[in-house]
Scaffold this active site. Structure first.
Site, PDB file in Angstrom:
ATOM      1  N   ASP A 296      73.875 105.485  -7.543  1.00 20.11           N
ATOM      2  CA  ASP A 296      75.113 106.257  -7.701  1.00 20.11           C
ATOM      3  C   ASP A 296      75.209 107.046  -8.998  1.00 20.11           C
ATOM      4  O   ASP A 296      75.899 108.061  -9.045  1.00 20.11           O
ATOM      5  CB  ASP A 296      76.326 105.328  -7.576  1.00 20.11           C
ATOM      6  CG  ASP A 296      76.462 104.789  -6.164  1.00 20.11           C
ATOM      7  OD1 ASP A 296      75.598 103.998  -5.749  1.00 20.11           O
ATOM      8  OD2 ASP A 296      77.407 105.166  -5.463  1.00 20.11           O
ATOM      9  N   TYR A 381      83.172 104.721  -1.482  1.00 19.73           N
ATOM     10  CA  TYR A 381      83.324 103.624  -2.428  1.00 19.73           C
ATOM     11  C   TYR A 381      83.996 104.068  -3.712  1.00 19.73           C
ATOM     12  O   TYR A 381      83.788 105.190  -4.160  1.00 19.73           O
ATOM     13  CB  TYR A 381      81.932 103.072  -2.783  1.00 19.73           C
ATOM     14  CG  TYR A 381      81.823 101.582  -2.684  1.00 19.73           C
ATOM     15  CD1 TYR A 381      81.528 100.968  -1.467  1.00 19.73           C
ATOM     16  CD2 TYR A 381      82.022 100.773  -3.797  1.00 19.73           C
ATOM     17  CE1 TYR A 381      81.423  99.587  -1.378  1.00 19.73           C
ATOM     18  CE2 TYR A 381      81.915  99.397  -3.705  1.00 19.73           C
ATOM     19  CZ  TYR A 381      81.613  98.814  -2.495  1.00 19.73           C
ATOM     20  OH  TYR A 381      81.509  97.453  -2.415  1.00 19.73           O
TER      21      TYR A 381
HETATM   22 NI    NI Z   1      80.114  96.375  -1.727  1.00 22.67          NI
END
Ligand code: NI
Length: 638
Positions: A296, A381
């Site tokens: 990420d 996320y």
């Molecule tokens: Ni997770």
């Protein structure tokens, strides 16, 4: 006076963009991936402010989509010139820009092949409600030659029922488009079979979540005289603490030059602290799920994905915000308003004692902590980054993991051992999140030594007749390879960073202790492709000597990398790390076995670490705290 480590201002970013556009071989095919402060040498920063720092430099990462070639440019903003253009190694893929995310979604939705697959498998003809989340393509030895040398992504797709519906409830499981970001074209549609869309909707916005609970009375946090910190541009001063708040497209929030004023002395603790990488490997071997392992930081950029925070929601109390000054991939101004939140929190009691002989005089001091935070959204996320500073010299870092699980569809009755069902026919694969933090310690200067501290019971002999003795065994780490280690519950292992040239009044080297929090080991084989590219997960703790170009645990260009180019390669030199300018790298993993309660949006999981003075001060540095400060009246007893 501006601190030399202040992040670039928006006008400096734009100055850099103008210089880049004036490069002789500039073409519209070049994207600007990032423009970041090139930090001046440490010696210059340490001599500041007595010696002003005139230098103001920037590093830009460029991607030429026509040539499929990245480059790094060093710019001198003070002199308004380019210093150097350096081509990245062939095949190196820089971070995905947010523009590419948006354009990639449009490319998939416009693809005839994608539309045909959707209609064939799901009977869907209207793509206006299809969500296309960019996912990094990674690298696998099964990849065929046509993938080599392209800038690829492999998005995941979902279907909303209406424009504000939670689309993650309906994964389009069997279809995986592969997109070349250089041409911004779908290169192929991979089809893996038919899965029906899960039958249920599940929304979380207040207008759709269903009846909302009642009985929550207002809770107001007020500081009528304002907060107790001062902010001078990005230099923060609070309760003996001083530091600089940085921010850049790749790492997001960074902290610099963290010092503590101790009896009038300005004492260094950490020179730089940052999240250098993150990898999220999924543990499901099926072809629709096995290639999910996002890096990420290096692939998406925590700063580029940062949120503009909202008062009263993200942050409660008397809040001060800082904006993030970035640019998009076409060089246009990109300011993220309120990207960094700064405030104070009450944190229960800091210390208390009641002397029973003085019953009317219990002494208690409340703890107040300063919080500097930011939150990034990487598609489904959310990651929250929280730095806490305490009045007793502690520094804590906490990551909060929330957002929506990466979901897949399950056929009715399908047995899926590598994950959990979270709703009918809706499935979440097991996965892990590994983070790596780079902590460049300068405890009272640069000559620091890291020791591994293990608690051990004494031998059972005449010296230990009651078999009760145990001690802290500190092993000074002399070389990089010796320093590679994992946590060890059996010895309650911690690490100590000390300055052997500065002794406290008890004759011990002044030090800070590194106390790890929750952690995990990787469950994938060391031969799993993602692990070959992310060797930083092989150990929890690494120590290296400071080197200007060693900043990212998986290397400068982890996107689609064929191997790790970071920590694991640097420590091969096994350089000496004793009494030198050391950097401690901490890898910590959160293992996520999903639950129905993690759906539709996960309650935040916390993971982090603590830095605690150990012989850095002569006594409890919070012994000088006054009793509770309240308005009109101090607390009843103290
Ligand atoms: Ni997770």
């Amino acid at each position: 006076m501006n601190h030399p480590l202040e992040p670039l201002t928006q006008s400096e970013v734009q100055q850099a963009v103008e210089l880049l556009r004036a490069l002789p071989d500039w073409t519209p095919a070049i994207r600007i991936i990032s423009v970041t402060l090139k930090e001046p040498p440490k010696t210059a920063v340490e001599a500041w402010p007595a010696v002003p720092v005139a230098e103001r430099r920037a590093t830009a990462v460029l991607m030429n989509n026509a040539l499929n070639r990245a480059s790094t440019v060093l710019l001198d903003l003070a002199a308004n010139r380019i210093i150097q253009v350096q081509l990245a190694p062939e095949g190196a893929q820089p971070t995905l820009s947010t523009d590419e995310q948006i354009e990639c979604e449009q490319a998939v939705l416009a693809s005839e092949d994608f539309r045909a697959a959707l209609e064939r498998q799901y009977g869907i003809t209207d793509t206006s409600l299809v969500m296309v989340d960019i996912w990094s393509a990674g690298h696998y030895d099964q990849d065929d030659d046509r993938d080599t040398g392209q800038r690829l992504t492999r998005p995941l797709c979902f279907l909303r029922l209406d424009p504000t519906d939670n689309g993650y409830a309906r994964p389009i499981e069997g279809i995986r488009p592969v997109v070349d970001l250089n041409t911004m074209k779908v290169v192929r549609i991979e089809e893996y079979g038919k899965w029906p869309l899960p039958p249920e909707s599940c929304n979380y916005s207040p207008d759709r979540a269903g009846p909302l609970r009642t009985g929550i009375k207002p809770l107001l946090i007020t500081q009528p005289e304002g907060p107790s910190f001062t902010l001078d541009d990005h230099q923060l001063t609070w309760q003996n603490w001083k530091f600089v708040i940085g921010f850049n497209a790749r790492e997001g929030l960074t902290l610099h030059h963290i010092r503590y004023t101790d009896s009038g002395r300005d004492r260094g603790i950490l020179y730089r602290a940052s999240l250098t990488e993150m990898v999220v490997p999924y543990g499901d071997p099926r072809p629709t799920q096995a290639r999910k392992n996002a890096f990420d930081v290096g692939e998406y950029g925590m700063g580029m994905c940062a949120n503009g925070l909202q008062l009263g929601c993200d942050c409660l109390g008397d809040i001060t915000y800082l904006d993030a000054d970035l640019c998009d991939s076409r060089g246009r101004t990109l300011t993220i308003p309120n990207a960094i939140c700064i405030h104070e929190e009450d944190y229960g009691i800091l210390w208390k004692h009641t002397d029973r002989r003085l019953p009317d005089n219990p002494q208690v001091r409340r703890s107040r902590r300063l919080v500097v935070s930011s939150i990034s959204t990487v598609e489904n996320y959310e990651y929250g980054f929280y730095w806490y500073f305490y009045q007793d010299g502690n520094i804590e870092f906490q990551l909060k993991l929330t957002g929506v699980l990466s979901l897949g569809a399950a056929r009715p009755g399908e047995q899926l051992p590598h994950g959990a069902m979270v709703a009918p026919q809706l499935y979440a694969p097991n996965h892990q999140h590994f983070f790596n933090m780079r902590l460049d310690f300068d405890i009272d200067g640069q000559g620091n030594t890291v020791s591994q501290v293990d608690l051990v019971g004494d031998p059972i002999d005449d010296e230990n007749p009651f078999e009760n003795a145990f001690r802290a065994k500190a092993t000074p780490l002399r070389t990089e390879k010796q320093a590679c280690a994992n946590l060890k519950l059996e010895t309650a292992r911690t690490w100590k960073i000390s300055n052997p040239s500065h002794l406290n009044r008890l004759g011990e080297a002044v030090a800070y202790k590194f106390i790890p929090g929750d952690n995990s080991v990787p469950f994938a084989s060391p031969n799993a492709w993602w692990r070959k590219r992310a060797r930083f997960v092989d150990h929890h703790v690494w120590v290296t000597p400071y080197a200007e170009n060693e900043n990212f645990a998986a290397g400068d260009f982890p996107n689609q990398s064929l191997a790790d180019h970071g920590l694991s390669t640097w420590v091969e030199a096994d350089r000496p790390i004793e009494d030198t300018d050391v950097v401690l790298w901490y890898t910590f993993g959160h293992t996520h076995i999903p639950r129905p309660e993690d759906y539709p949006v996960m309650p935040a999981n916390y993971i982090g670490f603590l830095l605690k003075p150990i012989g850095f001060f002569d006594r409890n540095p919070a012994n000088d705290l006054p009793p509770q400060i309240t308005i009109g009246k101090s607390c009843e007893h103290c």
